[in-house]
Design a protein around this motif. Structure first.
Motif, PDB file in Angstrom:
ATOM      1  N   HIS A 355     -11.966 -97.269  79.019  1.00 36.97           N
ATOM      2  CA  HIS A 355     -11.611 -98.688  79.062  1.00 36.97           C
ATOM      3  C   HIS A 355     -12.511 -99.602  78.243  1.00 36.97           C
ATOM      4  O   HIS A 355     -12.313-100.808  78.222  1.00 36.97           O
ATOM      5  CB  HIS A 355     -11.611 -99.172  80.521  1.00 36.97           C
ATOM      6  N   ASP A 358     -10.729-101.806  75.468  1.00 34.06           N
ATOM      7  CA  ASP A 358      -9.863-102.821  76.077  1.00 34.06           C
ATOM      8  C   ASP A 358     -10.684-103.895  76.791  1.00 34.06           C
ATOM      9  O   ASP A 358     -10.421-105.080  76.664  1.00 34.06           O
ATOM     10  CB  ASP A 358      -8.909-102.177  77.099  1.00 34.06           C
ATOM     11  N   THR A 412      -2.307-103.854  79.043  1.00 33.29           N
ATOM     12  CA  THR A 412      -2.708-102.610  79.694  1.00 33.29           C
ATOM     13  C   THR A 412      -3.101-102.930  81.129  1.00 33.29           C
ATOM     14  O   THR A 412      -3.877-103.864  81.358  1.00 33.29           O
ATOM     15  CB  THR A 412      -3.936-102.011  78.958  1.00 33.29           C
ATOM     16  N   THR A 418      -2.777 -94.401  86.377  1.00 28.05           N
ATOM     17  CA  THR A 418      -2.464 -94.307  84.945  1.00 28.05           C
ATOM     18  C   THR A 418      -3.650 -93.849  84.091  1.00 28.05           C
ATOM     19  O   THR A 418      -3.460 -93.453  82.944  1.00 28.05           O
ATOM     20  CB  THR A 418      -1.967 -95.667  84.422  1.00 28.05           C
ATOM     21  N   HIS A 419      -4.860 -93.920  84.617  1.00 31.60           N
ATOM     22  CA  HIS A 419      -5.978 -93.536  83.753  1.00 31.60           C
ATOM     23  C   HIS A 419      -6.037 -92.015  83.574  1.00 31.60           C
ATOM     24  O   HIS A 419      -5.351 -91.256  84.267  1.00 31.60           O
ATOM     25  CB  HIS A 419      -7.308 -94.155  84.222  1.00 31.60           C
ATOM     26  N   THR A 432      -5.250-106.296  84.766  1.00 35.93           N
ATOM     27  CA  THR A 432      -4.360-106.266  83.607  1.00 35.93           C
ATOM     28  C   THR A 432      -5.056-106.960  82.448  1.00 35.93           C
ATOM     29  O   THR A 432      -5.581-108.060  82.592  1.00 35.93           O
ATOM     30  CB  THR A 432      -3.025-106.964  83.934  1.00 35.93           C
ATOM     31  N   HIS A 436      -3.722-103.396  73.500  1.00 31.64           N
ATOM     32  CA  HIS A 436      -3.309-102.029  73.813  1.00 31.64           C
ATOM     33  C   HIS A 436      -3.693-101.090  72.674  1.00 31.64           C
ATOM     34  O   HIS A 436      -3.464-101.385  71.498  1.00 31.64           O
ATOM     35  CB  HIS A 436      -1.784-102.005  74.016  1.00 31.64           C
TER      36      HIS A 436
END
Ligand code: URP
Ligand code: ZN
Ligand code: ZN
Ligand code: ZN
Length: 472
Positions: A355, A358, A412, A418-419, A432, A436
């Motif tokens: 992450h 992001d 994202t 989802t990770h 969120t 992306h």
């Protein structure tokens, strides 16, 4: 060899952003061209084997995460991501190079520990990887090993002022290792917390019955990070060694680093997303045992004291040089749970290798840092400081073709469902974020493409690093 043409995007570097096309031959960037350029009369979109349309997107160097701990042994267990799962998750998040830490504990030969880390990583990684070496036992053998490792592409060494009885080095040992670093040109990395004082506070906290995860934070007060940081700076100054302070979380520690830099000292700070976003009150102070998810050292700091805002400010001033994750995941079940009733038994670490790009992009969205600063602290400067530049960290002819096509209009949502990290919770559950990671290219190979993983364990190669560049 396969040629790949990435066109229509805006290429971002620390010095600026402009619409440019990128031509890759095999594993290497061979040209960065004005849009619409031809090469020897050929239209590149039709003459290349693979064409990637980056229209409306940023084309950035693959992320360089200079601080990970895959499979790290800690407190009787191991960090839950292997080199295979951890590097795959890194690729998903737009990181194409990690530098992990090989660990020497007292009684071990440094060279044997590095060989063990090579064994674990070889054939397992989907992106490129290098190693720092942790020296847990400074003696004449390990000092000699430091010089040997430099010639094997391991050019940075981490010491600990924390964790007495495990990794801890006293000031004399630190001084000796710094002298060796100064002689060899290696980079000395420091975990700067006063571990002797912390251990007293931890013992007192547990004895008082203050055993919840929150008290991990209160028993590692910022004063003991500031003090250790100052001491490390002074010891480095005596020896002339450059100093890289890892995972800085206290604003006062950064003030020490900024002051030293203002005096021209070769001191550099790394921080991590968790210290920019999360806090002692909100996360470590979560009800019951939940705060264990965020037990790491240095600890998350108080938002009321304003550490997070100051860290962003120091990113802008350049006194924070790099952002690494300190990716060191432990599952809540069975691993973090070892510390129910005693926070000192909770294995230390947070996983976020997936992450970083992001999370740091949110600083661009909110106006805290520029687009160029994002690339600088996440890609270019770590590559340069760790002796991988200009092979890594820049979109430029001759560089490895490590690229991320980043969609600023994408979104994202972060969460355990989802990770791709091997963790049973997310430190950022439900968050969120704008932006992306669409496509990730590692040495010319597309490893992630719009929601599809195309990489393979074993694609990633060991990066033999040179001595750091421009550490002034
Ligand atoms: O809590 C942390 N940071 N765990 C990883 C080991 C270290 O000190 O970097
Ligand atoms: Zn550390
Ligand atoms: Zn670490
Ligand atoms: Zn997208």
């Amino acid at each position: 060899m396969t040629t790949t043409f990435v066109h229509g995007g805006v290429v971002v570097s620390p010095t600026g952003s402009q619409p440019l096309d990128v031509l890759i031959d095999g594993e290497t960037i061979v040209a960065v061209l004005q849009p619409g350029s031809t090469l020897l009369g050929a239209d590149l979109a039709s003459s290349s084997d693979v064409v990637v349309d980056a229209t409306g997107k940023y084309v950035i160097p693959g992320g360089v995460d200079g601080h990970t701990h895959m499979e790290m042994p800690f407190g009787g267990t191991f960090a839950s991501d292997s080199f295979e799962t951890g590097t795959r998750a890194a690729a998903w998040g737009g990181t194409t190079t990690i530098v992990d830490f090989a660990i020497q504990n007292p009684g071990m030969r440094v060279q044997d520990t590095l060989a063990a880390w090579h064994d674990k990583a070889a054939g397992s990684c989907s992106i490129d990887y290098g190693f720092h070496q942790i020296i847990g036992d400074v003696d004449s053998d390990s000092l000699k090993a430091m010089s040997e490792l430099v010639s094997e592409g391991v050019t940075s060494f981490k010491l600990f002022m924390a964790y007495p009885g495990v990794f801890y080095s006293d000031d004399g040992k630190i001084l000796r290792a710094m002298q060796t670093a100064a002689e060899t040109g290696a980079l000395l990395m420091m975990h700067a917390e006063n571990g002797i004082a912390i251990d007293v506070l931890v013992e007192q906290s547990i004895a008082r019955g203050d055993t919840a995860p929150y008290f991990h934070g209160t028993s590692r007060p910022w004063q003991l990070e500031e003090e250790a940081t100052h001491r490390a700076i002074m010891l480095a100054d005596v020896t002339g060694a450059p100093l890289y302070v890892v995972h800085v979380s206290a604003k006062q520690a950064l003030e020490q680093i900024a002051t030293a830099r203002g005096k021209g000292r070769n001191v550099f700070a790394e921080t991590c997303p968790q210290y920019l976003y999360l806090s002692l009150e909100e996360q470590l102070g979560a009800p019951g045992f939940e705060g264990a998810k965020w037990v790491c050292s240095t600890p998350l700091r108080s938002r009321a004291e304003g550490h997070q805002d100051e860290l962003w400010r120091y990113l802008r001033t350049g006194d924070v040089s790099t952002v690494g994750t300190d990716h060191c995941p432990f599952c809540l079940k069975d691993q973090k749970e070892m510390g129910i009733g005693d926070f000192s038994k909770i294995p230390n670490g947070i996983g976020s290798v997936e992450h970083r790009m992001d999370l740091m992009y949110q600083g661009v969205v909110s106006g805290k840092i520029t687009l160029e600063k994002w690339v600088e602290v996440c890609c270019t400067t770590p590559a340069r400081m760790f002796g991988m530049y200009p092979r890594k960290g820049i979109v430029s002819p001759g560089a490895d073709a490590d690229l991320v096509i980043y969609d600023p209009n994408g979104r994202t949502t972060i969460g355990v469902e989802t990770h791709h990290m091997r963790m049973d919770y997310s430190a950022y559950e439900g968050m969120t974020v704008d932006g992306h990671v669409d496509t990730v290219i590692s040495r010319g190979t597309i490893v992630v493409d719009r929601g599809e993983y195309l990489g393979r364990a074993g694609h990633g190669q060991f990066v033999r690093r040179d001595l750091s560049q421009n550490l002034v």
